[in-house]
Design an enzyme around this catalytic site. Structure first.
Site, PDB file in Angstrom:
ATOM      1  N   PHE A   1     -10.942 -35.876  33.154  1.00 52.13           N
ATOM      2  CA  PHE A   1     -10.516 -36.543  34.383  1.00 52.13           C
ATOM      3  C   PHE A   1     -11.698 -36.654  35.337  1.00 52.13           C
ATOM      4  CE2 PHE A   1      -6.558 -34.949  32.651  1.00 52.13           C
ATOM      5  CZ  PHE A   1      -5.683 -35.999  32.895  1.00 52.13           C
ATOM      6  N   GLU A   2     -11.777 -37.756  36.063  1.00 51.57           N
ATOM      7  CA  GLU A   2     -12.990 -38.027  36.839  1.00 51.57           C
ATOM      8  C   GLU A   2     -13.256 -37.046  37.973  1.00 51.57           C
ATOM      9  OE1 GLU A   2     -11.248 -41.844  37.526  1.00 51.57           O
ATOM     10  OE2 GLU A   2     -11.774 -41.752  39.642  1.00 51.57           O
ATOM     11  N   ALA A   3     -12.249 -36.305  38.421  1.00 54.16           N
ATOM     12  CA  ALA A   3     -12.494 -35.322  39.479  1.00 54.16           C
ATOM     13  C   ALA A   3     -13.155 -34.058  38.925  1.00 54.16           C
ATOM     14  CB  ALA A   3     -11.201 -34.954  40.184  1.00 54.16           C
TER      15      ALA A   3
END
Lengths: 255, 352
Positions: free
Chosen positions: A50-52
């Site tokens: 996930f990009e976070a």
């Protein structure tokens, strides 16, 4: 044949594209449901990112944000945004699933504006991580409804690169070789891309639809793969896991 | 006062104020109201931290609204609920990688402002691109090179980034300048009185933002003893010498998600983005009730609880139970679970 809705069909078709042991960058919504379904069926060792910053969580329930605490539940790492995007840039992420307000025949996506950028008719959220995932992941997949307003001749704004103007344009722009759009999964068909022109082509059509119907709901001329087959329908097992484990509250499949 | 954009990519200016910043460990505790009054100035550029609505300092953002700060320039990677500032003139422009709430949709205050031309988008970015601009600032470098954004209209609508040829291979590369926001506010699980800050979960861009921003306010769920930090420094993402103010704000990420402690106040957030902020009139009505009509985040939670017909403590307990993974986190090395009773008391004390 099992009874299912179009969202369930799209999620199942998308999940089948992911093989065990692959890496995939996903956003929330249908992409995340597809990755979760793959993880609970044929690809238990799927590494979801996930990009976070969440790396390889064992998703307990559907996250509603890519930074959600569920995105690092039993994960191997809770890193950050740079780490994820640099992992993509290094060539370590195999797949990504994206969406967008508009897509063109080369797989370019718009999630920024409709109309002129400086004076837009409609303003959307912007790239987020989509541009980075699509610049670097080896195989880019898009899940979106088949609709002539979405499948357009020219997108208002290229937020996320596909094959740009086709041919070698993607590599000439400086993007890594052999990466790029791979599949588009809609409620009517699964499409891929012609290896030379890089134009979108129909590869399989879902039960009950025809090529003509897919074309009617597309704003540009679609090519046909040498062999166009019928998409295998979802199995009872896939539907049951999707409904009971992946999305029991029907956040996605109830749409 | 020059526009915030004039300072945003000024490498020399950034070094000059780094020289002025105190390196000493000194007690920086203060009430949130004072920190916002002192460190957020009209016309500042302000960058969102955490993942906007995950570990975001929303309590501090509502306080910025309450103090009617004007003409802020947002930097959004991503950006979320503080776009409500635009409705009363609190925000005049933005540098945007993403503003929205993902599968739950758009934030209407942002969309309305941009479509009407009253909220200026100064530059378009990708998340990776803006994250790297922060990393360049972290490195103290003028810029870093990357391959994000190539071939797209993002490059054409961003006046700050450049495409050049790699001197070795001749391939096009994108050069991203170091970005130095005026102010950043963080919400963390634990901080000591000097500002050393510890979190659970993804750091997103926070370590880079903390060293890039000129002024830094930390709000935390709980202030802990410095010995507690020093005996377990591994989850510390911000060291004290970046920090100007430390404020204890339990439930400071509400109505967002605070990993391991409480989950999104999903019903409230969805009501806000779908209904309460749908029109300018409705939004102003919401601001009157929730921001101007309350004195702090605890009165806001109490109001939200009342609207659901719940006692405030039952309301926050429900949010904690929704943190699906809380039981898993409780076995962590620093025992968040043990702090619950303390926080209930704090809410009870402050809400009444």
């Amino acid at each position: 044949m099992a009874d299912y809705n179009t969202m369930e069909l799209m999620i199942v078709a998308a999940s089948r594209e992911l093989e065990d042991g692959a890496t995939v960058g996903v956003g929330t919504g249908a992409p995340c449901a597809a990755a979760m379904l793959a993880q609970k069926t044929k690809a238990p060792n799927l590494v979801i990112m996930f990009e976070a910053g969440g790396i390889s969580p064992l998703l307990p329930t559907m996250p509603i944000s890519v930074g959600d605490s569920r995105t690092f539940y039993k994960a191997v790492m809770a890193s950050g945004m740079c780490e994820i995007m640099e992992t993509c840039q290094r060539g370590m992420v195999d797949y990504t699933f994206l969406g967008g307000a508009q897509i063109d025949m080369y797989g370019n996506l718009n999630s920024t504006v409709i109309g002129d950028w400086a004076n837009p008719k409609v303003r959307f959220p912007g790239s987020g991580g989509a541009n980075d995932f699509a610049s670097f992941c080896w195989r880019i997949m898009v899940i979106t409804p088949q609709d002539a307003r979405r499948f357009v001749e020219r997108v208002s704004f290229i937020t996320t690169p596909g094959y740009l103007t086709g041919g070698n344009a993607r590599e000439e722009a400086g993007l890594p070789a052999n990466t790029g759009p791979y599949k588009v999964i809609t409620n009517m068909a699964v499409m891929g891309y012609d290896p030379d022109s890089k134009r979108m082509r129909v590869e399989s059509i879902h039960h009950g639809f025809t090529f003509e119907q897919v074309q009617e709901n597309c704003g540009f001329e679609l090519l046909k793969a040498p062999e166009v087959v019928e998409t295998p329908p979802p199995t009872e097992e896939e539907l049951s896991i999707l409904r009971s484990e992946v999305d029991p509250h029907r956040y996605i499949i109830g749409r | 006062m020059p526009h915030a954009n004039e300072r945003l990519f000024d490498h020399q200016y950034a070094r000059e104020w780094k020289l002025k910043k105190s390196r000493a460990e000194k007690d920086k505790r203060m009430p949130l109201k004072d920190a916002i009054a002192q460190f957020v100035e009209d016309g500042d550029s302000i960058i969102e931290t955490g993942f906007a609505y995950v570990r975001g300092p929303l309590g501090a953002y509502w306080e910025i609204g309450r103090q009617k700060k004007k003409d802020l320039v947002g930097i959004f990677t991503p950006g979320g609920l503080n776009n409500v500032w635009h409705e009363y003139g609190g925000m005049e422009g933005a540098h945007v990688a993403y503003v929205g709430v993902e599968m739950r949709g758009l934030i209407s205050t942002f969309r309305r402002g941009v479509e009407a031309g009253t909220l200026k988008v100064y530059s378009e970015w990708s998340h990776g691109g803006l994250a790297l601009a922060l990393r360049a600032a972290e490195q103290g470098l003028n810029y870093v090179a990357c391959k994000s954004m190539l071939g797209t209209d993002i490059i054409k609508t961003n006046p700050y980034i450049k495409v050049e040829s790699d001197p070795w291979t001749g391939e096009p590369v994108c050069l991203v300048p170091a970005i130095y926001p005026d102010v950043a506010i963080f919400h963390v699980h634990h901080a000591d009185k000097y500002g050393n800050s510890r979190i659970w979960g993804a750091s997103v861009n926070d370590t880079a933002i903390a060293v890039a921003a000129r002024k830094v306010v930390v709000t935390c769920e709980r202030i802990v003893d410095t010995l507690d930090i020093r005996s377990n420094p591994y989850q510390v993402i911000i060291p004290h010498y970046c920090v100007d103010a430390v404020c204890e704000v339990p439930f400071g990420a509400w109505p967002g998600d605070m990993p391991g402690m409480y989950y999104f106040d999903r019903r409230l957030q969805e009501r806000v983005v779908r209904i309460e902020w749908k029109t300018p009139e409705a939004t102003r009505n919401w601001i009157d009730r929730y921001i101007y009509g309350t004195k702090d985040v605890y009165e806001m939670i109490q109001l939200a609880a009342e609207e659901e017909g719940l006692n405030v403590l039952d309301y926050v307990k429900r949010l904690e139970q929704l943190a699906c993974d809380a039981a898993f986190y409780n076995i962590g090395s620093w025992g968040i679970g043990g702090e619950r009773d303390w926080r209930y008391e704090e809410v009870a004390k402050r809400a009444i």
